[in-house]
Write a protein that holds these residues in place. Sequence first.
Motif, mmCIF file in Angstrom:
data_model
loop_
_atom_site.group_PDB
_atom_site.id
_atom_site.type_symbol
_atom_site.label_atom_id
_atom_site.label_comp_id
_atom_site.label_asym_id
_atom_site.label_seq_id
_atom_site.Cartn_x
_atom_site.Cartn_y
_atom_site.Cartn_z
ATOM 1 N N LEU A 148 0.851 -1.203 0.000
ATOM 2 C CA LEU A 148 0.000 0.000 0.000
ATOM 3 C C LEU A 148 0.886 1.253 0.000
ATOM 4 C CD1 LEU A 148 -3.095 0.830 0.406
ATOM 5 C CD2 LEU A 148 -2.459 1.229 2.781
ATOM 6 N N ASP A 149 0.486 2.252 -0.771
ATOM 7 C CA ASP A 149 1.204 3.525 -0.735
ATOM 8 C C ASP A 149 0.789 4.256 0.551
ATOM 9 O OD1 ASP A 149 2.270 6.009 -0.985
ATOM 10 O OD2 ASP A 149 1.299 6.509 -2.895
ATOM 11 N N ILE A 150 1.620 4.148 1.575
ATOM 12 C CA ILE A 150 1.176 4.647 2.882
ATOM 13 C C ILE A 150 1.167 6.173 2.958
ATOM 14 C CG2 ILE A 150 1.809 2.593 4.226
ATOM 15 C CD1 ILE A 150 4.289 4.174 5.154
ATOM 16 N N ASN A 151 1.744 6.825 1.964
ATOM 17 C CA ASN A 151 1.727 8.286 1.975
ATOM 18 C C ASN A 151 0.589 8.886 1.163
ATOM 19 O OD1 ASN A 151 4.051 8.486 3.635
ATOM 20 N ND2 ASN A 151 5.284 7.886 1.860
ATOM 21 N N ALA A 152 -0.158 8.036 0.492
ATOM 22 C CA ALA A 152 -1.242 8.546 -0.362
ATOM 23 C C ALA A 152 -2.351 9.197 0.471
ATOM 24 C CB ALA A 152 -1.805 7.429 -1.231
ATOM 25 N N HIS A 153 -2.614 8.656 1.647
ATOM 26 C CA HIS A 153 -3.629 9.221 2.543
ATOM 27 C C HIS A 153 -3.094 9.216 3.967
ATOM 28 C CE1 HIS A 153 -6.736 8.936 -0.529
ATOM 29 N NE2 HIS A 153 -6.257 7.732 -0.811
ATOM 30 N N LYS A 154 -3.684 10.089 4.777
ATOM 31 C CA LYS A 154 -3.370 10.049 6.207
ATOM 32 C C LYS A 154 -3.935 8.757 6.787
ATOM 33 C CE LYS A 154 -3.543 14.529 8.545
ATOM 34 N NZ LYS A 154 -4.205 15.287 9.578
ATOM 35 N N PRO A 155 -3.205 8.113 7.688
ATOM 36 C CA PRO A 155 -3.834 6.988 8.398
ATOM 37 C C PRO A 155 -4.972 7.502 9.277
ATOM 38 C CG PRO A 155 -1.636 7.447 9.281
ATOM 39 C CD PRO A 155 -1.817 8.327 8.092
ATOM 40 N N ASN A 156 -5.935 6.651 9.566
ATOM 41 C CA ASN A 156 -7.071 7.109 10.376
ATOM 42 C C ASN A 156 -7.380 6.158 11.527
ATOM 43 O OD1 ASN A 156 -9.358 5.169 9.590
ATOM 44 N ND2 ASN A 156 -8.553 5.800 7.590
ATOM 45 N N LEU A 157 -8.081 6.711 12.494
ATOM 46 C CA LEU A 157 -8.495 5.958 13.680
ATOM 47 C C LEU A 157 -10.014 6.106 13.806
ATOM 48 C CD1 LEU A 157 -7.359 4.643 16.474
ATOM 49 C CD2 LEU A 157 -7.959 6.858 17.428
ATOM 50 N N PHE A 170 -3.874 12.220 20.829
ATOM 51 C CA PHE A 170 -3.101 11.202 20.109
ATOM 52 C C PHE A 170 -3.129 11.473 18.602
ATOM 53 C CE2 PHE A 170 -3.469 7.328 17.549
ATOM 54 C CZ PHE A 170 -2.145 6.903 17.623
ATOM 55 N N CYS A 171 -4.326 11.720 18.070
ATOM 56 C CA CYS A 171 -4.460 11.930 16.619
ATOM 57 C C CYS A 171 -3.745 13.202 16.180
ATOM 58 C CB CYS A 171 -5.927 11.961 16.215
ATOM 59 S SG CYS A 171 -6.703 10.334 16.346
ATOM 60 N N ILE A 176 -2.886 11.887 12.663
ATOM 61 C CA ILE A 176 -3.805 10.824 12.256
ATOM 62 C C ILE A 176 -5.199 11.422 12.119
ATOM 63 C CG2 ILE A 176 -4.970 8.764 13.199
ATOM 64 C CD1 ILE A 176 -2.091 8.007 14.162
ATOM 65 N N GLU A 177 -5.918 10.987 11.105
ATOM 66 C CA GLU A 177 -7.288 11.490 10.934
ATOM 67 C C GLU A 177 -8.197 10.756 11.925
ATOM 68 O OE1 GLU A 177 -8.956 10.519 7.089
ATOM 69 O OE2 GLU A 177 -10.962 11.019 7.807
ATOM 70 N N MET A 178 -8.885 11.538 12.750
ATOM 71 C CA MET A 178 -9.802 10.900 13.684
ATOM 72 C C MET A 178 -11.170 10.799 13.025
ATOM 73 S SD MET A 178 -10.414 11.470 17.709
ATOM 74 C CE MET A 178 -11.088 13.075 17.639
ATOM 75 N N ARG A 179 -11.614 9.580 12.781
ATOM 76 C CA ARG A 179 -12.930 9.389 12.169
ATOM 77 C C ARG A 179 -13.927 9.067 13.270
ATOM 78 N NH1 ARG A 179 -11.695 6.065 6.624
ATOM 79 N NH2 ARG A 179 -10.639 7.821 5.607
ATOM 80 N N ASP A 197 -18.415 1.285 8.143
ATOM 81 C CA ASP A 197 -18.362 2.169 6.966
ATOM 82 C C ASP A 197 -17.194 3.147 7.052
ATOM 83 O OD1 ASP A 197 -20.683 0.890 6.406
ATOM 84 O OD2 ASP A 197 -21.997 2.594 6.914
ATOM 85 N N TYR A 198 -16.694 3.332 8.262
ATOM 86 C CA TYR A 198 -15.611 4.302 8.460
ATOM 87 C C TYR A 198 -14.229 3.666 8.260
ATOM 88 C CZ TYR A 198 -19.144 7.423 10.354
ATOM 89 O OH TYR A 198 -20.241 8.224 10.488
ATOM 90 N N VAL A 199 -14.224 2.352 8.101
ATOM 91 C CA VAL A 199 -12.947 1.630 8.065
ATOM 92 C C VAL A 199 -12.475 1.467 6.618
ATOM 93 C CG1 VAL A 199 -11.865 -0.591 8.611
ATOM 94 C CG2 VAL A 199 -13.531 0.406 10.192
ATOM 95 N N ASP A 200 -11.187 1.701 6.395
ATOM 96 C CA ASP A 200 -10.614 1.401 5.079
ATOM 97 C C ASP A 200 -9.168 0.933 5.240
ATOM 98 O OD1 ASP A 200 -9.058 3.657 5.476
ATOM 99 O OD2 ASP A 200 -10.322 4.956 4.229
ATOM 100 N N LYS A 201 -8.458 0.904 4.122
ATOM 101 C CA LYS A 201 -7.085 0.369 4.167
ATOM 102 C C LYS A 201 -6.153 1.204 5.032
ATOM 103 C CE LYS A 201 -7.317 -1.552 -0.470
ATOM 104 N NZ LYS A 201 -6.972 -1.346 -1.883
ATOM 105 N N TYR A 202 -6.559 2.443 5.292
ATOM 106 C CA TYR A 202 -5.700 3.344 6.063
ATOM 107 C C TYR A 202 -6.101 3.420 7.539
ATOM 108 C CZ TYR A 202 -3.587 4.653 1.681
ATOM 109 O OH TYR A 202 -2.902 4.605 0.502
ATOM 110 N N THR A 203 -6.983 2.529 7.954
ATOM 111 C CA THR A 203 -7.426 2.532 9.345
ATOM 112 C C THR A 203 -6.408 1.796 10.214
ATOM 113 O OG1 THR A 203 -9.722 2.575 8.639
ATOM 114 C CG2 THR A 203 -9.297 1.860 10.895
ATOM 115 N N ILE A 204 -5.842 2.517 11.191
ATOM 116 C CA ILE A 204 -4.846 1.869 12.062
ATOM 117 C C ILE A 204 -5.522 1.015 13.129
ATOM 118 C CG2 ILE A 204 -3.122 3.694 11.692
ATOM 119 C CD1 ILE A 204 -3.755 4.661 14.577
#
Length: 466
Positions: A148-157, A170-171, A176-179, A197-204
């Motif tokens: 995964l291109d980890i810089n393409a999006h901010k990771p999220n929680l 923390f965020c 980190i994007e707080m969802r 629905d809030y979870v994707d590949k960038y969800t830590i």
Amino acid sequence: MLYGKHDQEENSLLRPTFGSNGEDHDLPKYRLNKESLSPRIAYQLVKDQLLDEGNSRLNLATFCQTFMEPEAVKLMSESLEKNAIDKSEYPRTAEIENRCVSIIANLWNADKKEKYMGTSTVGSSEACMLGGMAMKFSWRKRAEKLGLDINAHKPNLVISSGYQVCWEKFCTYWDIEMRTVPLDQNHQSLNMDTVMDYVDKYTIGIVGILGITYTGRYDDIQKLDQLVEDYNAHTEYKVYIHVDAASGGFYTPFMEPNLKWDFRLKNVVSINTSGHKYGLVYPGIGWILWRDAKFVPKKLIFKVSYLGGEMPTMAINFSHSAAQLIGQYYNFIRFGSDGYYDIQKHTHDVAAYIAKEIKKMDIFDVINDGAQLPIICYKLTKDDNREWTLYDLADRLLMKGWQVPAYPLPKDLDKVVIQRIVVRSDLGMNMAHNYVQDLKQAVKDLNNAHVLFHEKAEIKTYGFTH
Ligand SMILES: *Cc1c(COP(=O)(O)O)cnc(C)c1O
């Protein structure tokens, strides 16, 4: 003459406190005074400075412990000088921390086949920071492996909007994007219909809360585990759960041992709690445990010297007193599981009593009745003729010394103003009866009083929400 007039030292010992040099003028407040004061006078001055501070036992706003047994206090004051991080100087204290981690792992049903790992912290905030960092590092490692291109999006929680402020910190600190999954009238804890629905590949990771600071409600961690299990079955981008059990971590295991929220659930990888909440220790101590060492990135483990060897450490804070740690261990061996049960059950019963009395008054809607965490939340019923608000009631109660904050619920529910009572072990049934009596009197006084007009739409905050 035995105590001569010129014998200054003796003279100062003989002088009454309120007749001494230190007490006859106003000392500078924001810079050092030039001359020293005698310990006796300094003690009195500081003590007096704190004289009109709130009485902690009457503070029904805080989750933090306000009572420990005299033996615990003695032990703790005898160990104030011990530095918890100095494991080679204080190997016995280090061993006490290990024992505490082990006791908690057992309490949270760590799997015997896995290698749990954990540490004490200064509180849940530090523990959540560690839990969050571990999630972030682990996510990055998994994501990189999958290309995964980890810089393409901010990771999220992902977390409900009822989060405690430490998660926002923390965020922010870690970019980190707080969802936040909104709470609403029908979902007063993490919404299980929408959370995924809030979870994707960038969800830590997803944080479940046991329970929500504002209301005491529990997220349904068991259901969340199931949703995560289903989600992970269909993707390589796995996601895991951290449980923020700041207040439930030492309460639920005794009061609802059959409720599954802990390491019995496969996808719960880490849990934090505050030893100074229902762990019954004075602030500040917290704990974080991981179900298995494999969830703790190696980068987060540092070595400190220990008895000529090395010992891993993960905590963010370095030096701090070991007194709280020793107080926690005292409680564990002193109370045992029977003692913890007795104390928590008593706390539960007091909460149930207060909730029942509040319901009977017929002017409050009870939002949380202490059935799980011993937290009682209520709002006023609608009555156009009533001229006072919960803020006025809070003020009125304060006249009797009770601190019972009124505040709006978190984002998305913030039109609702509630009042919250946190029942702790040292609020005995006798004090609870006094409280109910004072509450009834306060309401009566307000009904008969001429109250200053409040803007109807105005939402105010009052007090604090920890
Ligand atoms: C109190 C609380 C925290 C912060 O805990 P401290 O021990 O005060 O740092 C974090 N999360 C929740 C849910 C809390 O209730």
